[in-house]
Design a protein around this motif. Structure first.
Motif, PDB file in Angstrom:
ATOM      1  N   GLN A 191     -12.091 -20.642  -9.491  1.00  0.00           N
ATOM      2  CA  GLN A 191     -10.958 -19.922  -9.351  1.00  0.00           C
ATOM      3  C   GLN A 191     -11.507 -18.702  -9.193  1.00  0.00           C
ATOM      4  OE1 GLN A 191      -8.724 -17.136  -9.227  1.00  0.00           O
ATOM      5  NE2 GLN A 191      -7.003 -18.201 -10.694  1.00  0.00           N
ATOM      6  N   PRO A 192     -11.248 -17.936  -8.135  1.00  0.00           N
ATOM      7  CA  PRO A 192     -12.174 -17.100  -7.683  1.00  0.00           C
ATOM      8  C   PRO A 192     -11.697 -15.762  -8.568  1.00  0.00           C
ATOM      9  CG  PRO A 192     -11.312 -17.865  -5.606  1.00  0.00           C
ATOM     10  CD  PRO A 192     -10.830 -18.808  -6.686  1.00  0.00           C
ATOM     11  N   LEU A 193     -10.267 -15.518  -8.696  1.00  0.00           N
ATOM     12  CA  LEU A 193      -9.714 -14.643  -9.525  1.00  0.00           C
ATOM     13  C   LEU A 193      -9.938 -14.484 -11.011  1.00  0.00           C
ATOM     14  CD1 LEU A 193      -6.227 -13.613  -8.170  1.00  0.00           C
ATOM     15  CD2 LEU A 193      -8.553 -11.988  -7.718  1.00  0.00           C
ATOM     16  N   HIS A 194     -11.047 -15.757 -11.825  1.00  0.00           N
ATOM     17  CA  HIS A 194     -11.588 -15.832 -12.320  1.00  0.00           C
ATOM     18  C   HIS A 194     -12.748 -14.401 -12.804  1.00  0.00           C
ATOM     19  CE1 HIS A 194      -8.384 -17.260 -16.522  1.00  0.00           C
ATOM     20  NE2 HIS A 194      -7.692 -17.393 -15.014  1.00  0.00           N
ATOM     21  N   VAL A 195     -13.470 -14.805 -11.858  1.00  0.00           N
ATOM     22  CA  VAL A 195     -14.360 -14.075 -11.780  1.00  0.00           C
ATOM     23  C   VAL A 195     -14.488 -12.495 -11.085  1.00  0.00           C
ATOM     24  CG1 VAL A 195     -17.295 -13.620 -10.303  1.00  0.00           C
ATOM     25  CG2 VAL A 195     -15.541 -16.055 -11.095  1.00  0.00           C
ATOM     26  N   GLY A 196     -13.465 -11.984 -12.490  1.00  0.00           N
ATOM     27  CA  GLY A 196     -12.983 -10.647 -12.086  1.00  0.00           C
ATOM     28  C   GLY A 196     -13.554  -9.064 -12.265  1.00  0.00           C
ATOM     29  N   LYS A 197     -13.266  -8.138 -10.949  1.00  0.00           N
ATOM     30  CA  LYS A 197     -13.304  -7.022 -11.055  1.00  0.00           C
ATOM     31  C   LYS A 197     -12.830  -6.243 -11.589  1.00  0.00           C
ATOM     32  CE  LYS A 197     -10.729  -6.050  -7.157  1.00  0.00           C
ATOM     33  NZ  LYS A 197     -11.647  -5.675  -5.516  1.00  0.00           N
ATOM     34  N   CYS A 198     -13.778  -4.869 -11.426  1.00  0.00           N
ATOM     35  CA  CYS A 198     -12.868  -4.394 -12.239  1.00  0.00           C
ATOM     36  C   CYS A 198     -12.002  -3.073 -11.574  1.00  0.00           C
ATOM     37  CB  CYS A 198     -14.161  -2.792 -12.732  1.00  0.00           C
ATOM     38  SG  CYS A 198     -13.170  -1.130 -13.828  1.00  0.00           S
ATOM     39  N   CYS A 199     -10.387  -3.054 -12.121  1.00  0.00           N
ATOM     40  CA  CYS A 199     -10.464  -3.063 -13.024  1.00  0.00           C
ATOM     41  C   CYS A 199      -8.528  -3.633 -13.379  1.00  0.00           C
ATOM     42  CB  CYS A 199     -10.190  -1.682 -13.871  1.00  0.00           C
ATOM     43  SG  CYS A 199     -11.930  -0.551 -13.903  1.00  0.00           S
ATOM     44  N   ASP A 200      -8.640  -4.252 -12.835  1.00  0.00           N
ATOM     45  CA  ASP A 200      -6.974  -5.076 -12.400  1.00  0.00           C
ATOM     46  C   ASP A 200      -6.927  -6.106 -13.297  1.00  0.00           C
ATOM     47  OD1 ASP A 200      -8.487  -6.745 -10.596  1.00  0.00           O
ATOM     48  OD2 ASP A 200      -7.497  -6.444  -8.806  1.00  0.00           O
ATOM     49  N   LYS A 201      -8.086  -7.016 -13.697  1.00  0.00           N
ATOM     50  CA  LYS A 201      -7.544  -7.597 -14.695  1.00  0.00           C
ATOM     51  C   LYS A 201      -7.704  -9.246 -14.275  1.00  0.00           C
ATOM     52  CE  LYS A 201      -5.364  -4.823 -18.484  1.00  0.00           C
ATOM     53  NZ  LYS A 201      -4.236  -4.436 -18.612  1.00  0.00           N
ATOM     54  N   GLY A 202      -8.263  -9.151 -13.156  1.00  0.00           N
ATOM     55  CA  GLY A 202      -7.780 -10.566 -12.265  1.00  0.00           C
ATOM     56  C   GLY A 202      -6.529 -10.484 -11.287  1.00  0.00           C
ATOM     57  N   GLY A 203      -6.479  -9.546 -11.002  1.00  0.00           N
ATOM     58  CA  GLY A 203      -5.098  -9.749 -10.020  1.00  0.00           C
ATOM     59  C   GLY A 203      -3.669  -9.637 -10.824  1.00  0.00           C
ATOM     60  N   ASN A 204      -4.227  -9.445 -11.946  1.00  0.00           N
ATOM     61  CA  ASN A 204      -2.802  -9.883 -13.458  1.00  0.00           C
ATOM     62  C   ASN A 204      -1.804  -8.080 -12.777  1.00  0.00           C
ATOM     63  OD1 ASN A 204      -2.127 -11.859 -15.112  1.00  0.00           O
ATOM     64  ND2 ASN A 204      -4.446 -11.499 -15.472  1.00  0.00           N
ATOM     65  N   ASP A 205      -2.483  -7.214 -11.874  1.00  0.00           N
ATOM     66  CA  ASP A 205      -1.911  -6.183 -12.497  1.00  0.00           C
ATOM     67  C   ASP A 205      -1.601  -5.772 -10.326  1.00  0.00           C
ATOM     68  OD1 ASP A 205      -2.644  -5.366 -15.148  1.00  0.00           O
ATOM     69  OD2 ASP A 205      -4.208  -4.187 -14.858  1.00  0.00           O
TER      70      ASP A 205
END
Length: 281
Positions: free
Chosen positions: A139-153
């Motif tokens: 799941q691409p957004l479970h390989v998150g980047k700093c700093c939006d919590k995997g798109g949760n923000d």
């Protein structure tokens, strides 16, 4: 001892994702497991049946690590939370943070399955986590980047309803077609060629992580113009609907297909030959 050290290292750490970050949702995880189940070797299938018993299928096991996050025990509320994702800038995985991450958890539970001294209960936990984590890493957004919590923000509207980008990719885009997990798994299985299986048969999780990292940034919708207002004067957020579905459904389906193939490859690799002792009883 290794298991206790792994848990102790993770305990007390602050996760970068909030606890509701559940990759793929129930449908997606079941699809991954159902696809994998069609490609298991005979030996892998026999070991899995010995571990799970006749009453629990691979697709039933797939969501167990998420379902257990309702358990009030500290392990589920705190320790295991960061084990569902990795965080990296760019696309090359470096190392796990002190609290652990999905790759470290995958390695830990793989060792448990191979450990002749592990109990049946430990092997059940390990197998359920492995089935789940292979899906998470695709799941691409479970390989998150700093700093939006995997798109949760990243706040968006999905067909007019308030949500966030992570939730869109966990469940909403998967469920948009309104297929059951068996229907979606069958559809994706029909559209997975032998050439696809050959190309995707990869047991290196770092490759899966890099793929997700490459895809991730392209999933973010353009931000509204600066100063734009939305409902009741609130700041405007991206509006996602049919255009987003049309563009990214093929991406989502490909990641589910690849996760299913890789899960089968990974389990077949673990059970490429009989283990040192008989399966736990």
């Amino acid at each position: 001892m290794k298991a206790r050290l792994f848990l102790a290292a993770a305990a007390g750490a602050v996760a970068f994702f909030p606890s509701p970050a559940l990759a793929w949702g129930k449908t997606g995880h079941r699809v991954v497991a159902a696809i994998a189940d069609t490609q298991l070797s005979g030996l892998a299938r026999a070991y899995i049946r010995e571990i799970l018993g006749g009453a629990e299928s691979l697709d039933e096991a797939a969501n167990w690590p998420d379902e257990m996050r309702s358990n009030p025990e500290p392990f589920w509320q705190k320790t295991s939370t960061p084990w569902h994702y990795v965080t990296l800038n760019g696309i090359i995985y470096d190392h796990a943070p002190p609290q652990g991450d999905a790759l470290e958890a995958l390695n830990h539970y793989t060792a448990t399955l191979r450990d002749p001294n592990a109990s049946l209960s430990d092997k059940q936990t390990a197998l359920r986590f492995i089935v789940h984590l292979v899906g998470d890493l695709h799941q691409p957004l479970h390989v998150g980047k700093c700093c939006d919590k995997g798109g949760n923000d990243v706040k968006v509207k999905w067909f007019g309803k308030d949500t966030n980008l992570h939730a869109v990719w966990d469940s909403q885009i998967v469920d948009e077609e309104q297929l059951s997990f068996t229907e979606l798994a069958a559809k994706l299985g029909r559209h997975t060629s032998d050439a696809d299986v050959i190309a995707w048969w990869d047991v290196n999780p770092r490759d899966w992580i890099s793929e997700s990292g490459e895809i991730r940034d392209g999933l973010y919708p353009p931000a509204p113009p600066k100063g734009a207002k939305g409902t009741k004067g609130a700041p405007a957020v991206p509006e996602l609907s049919y255009g987003y579905v049309y563009k990214f459904t093929p991406v989502m389906e490909r990641r589910l297909q690849q996760a299913g193939v890789r899960l089968a490859a990974y389990l077949n690799e673990i059970y490429a030959k009989p283990l040192a002792t008989e399966p736990p009883r």
